[in-house]
Design a protein around this motif. Structure first.
Motif, mmCIF file in Angstrom:
data_model
loop_
_atom_site.group_PDB
_atom_site.id
_atom_site.type_symbol
_atom_site.label_atom_id
_atom_site.label_comp_id
_atom_site.label_asym_id
_atom_site.label_seq_id
_atom_site.Cartn_x
_atom_site.Cartn_y
_atom_site.Cartn_z
ATOM 1 N N VAL A 1 26.812 -4.878 4.483
ATOM 2 C CA VAL A 1 27.261 -3.757 3.667
ATOM 3 C C VAL A 1 26.897 -2.441 4.335
ATOM 4 N N LEU B 1 22.167 -6.334 5.894
ATOM 5 C CA LEU B 1 22.679 -7.698 5.844
ATOM 6 C C LEU B 1 21.508 -8.624 5.540
ATOM 7 N N ARG C 1 26.791 -11.219 4.041
ATOM 8 C CA ARG C 1 27.814 -10.173 3.912
ATOM 9 C C ARG C 1 27.206 -8.816 4.260
ATOM 10 N N GLU D 1 31.226 -4.033 4.370
ATOM 11 C CA GLU D 1 31.927 -3.528 3.193
ATOM 12 C C GLU D 1 31.098 -2.388 2.614
ATOM 13 N N SER E 1 29.048 -10.845 10.368
ATOM 14 C CA SER E 1 29.756 -9.825 9.572
ATOM 15 C C SER E 1 29.185 -8.421 9.763
#
Length: 147
Positions: free
Chosen positions: A42, A142, A40, A20, A15
């Motif tokens: 970021v 991450l 996830r 995000e 990812s």
């Protein structure tokens, strides 16, 4: 050497290429809004260092023109976890008012955008990730299991 292609990433960092946006907390009360999920990536929006109330004094707090912030994350299983950063920012992983000692340091694959990797042996619970001494108001982060 200039990178023309992005390096292949380990599966746990897949990812990294689709982060995000997440704004850092400036104090303990704001932490629930700055939660990073495992695996996830970021694009972390940081705050001026002087406006951050760190839980513990960072070993490398940075100067008055640096950026930082607080994030929280939860671990469900005991193991080794790596925190990947897109810059040379300083990080502290804090639990119960104490900074944990890292178990390894390294770099991400060349041309991946992962500037550094820091590993920690963690047990189940909630942790605070303190970011400090970043030159820019943004950094990619991450957190992934390495075991």
């Amino acid at each position: 050497m200039a990178c023309t292609d992005r390096a292949p990433l380990p599966p746990e960092f897949a990812s990294w290429v689709t982060p995000e946006t997440l704004t850092a907390a400036g104090d303990r009360q704001s932490l629930p809004k700055a939660t990073i999920g495992l695996g996830r990536a970021v694009d972390a929006q940081l705050l001026p260092t002087r406006s951050v109330s760190y839980q513990i004094r960072p070993e490398k707090p940075g100067g008055s023109v640096s950026y930082g912030g607080l994030f929280t994350f939860r671990i469900e299983r005991t193991g080794t976890y790596r925190i990947g950063l897109g810059s040379a920012a300083w990080i502290d992983v804090v639990r119960e008012g104490k900074a944990l000692v890292s178990t390894a340091h390294g770099h991400g694959p060349e041309c991946s955008g992962i500037r550094k990797l820091v590993a920690f042996a963690l047990t189940p619970g909630t942790y605070t990730l303190q970011v400090s001494a970043n030159a820019d108001p943004q950094v990619e982060i991450l957190i992934a299991s390495a075991s």
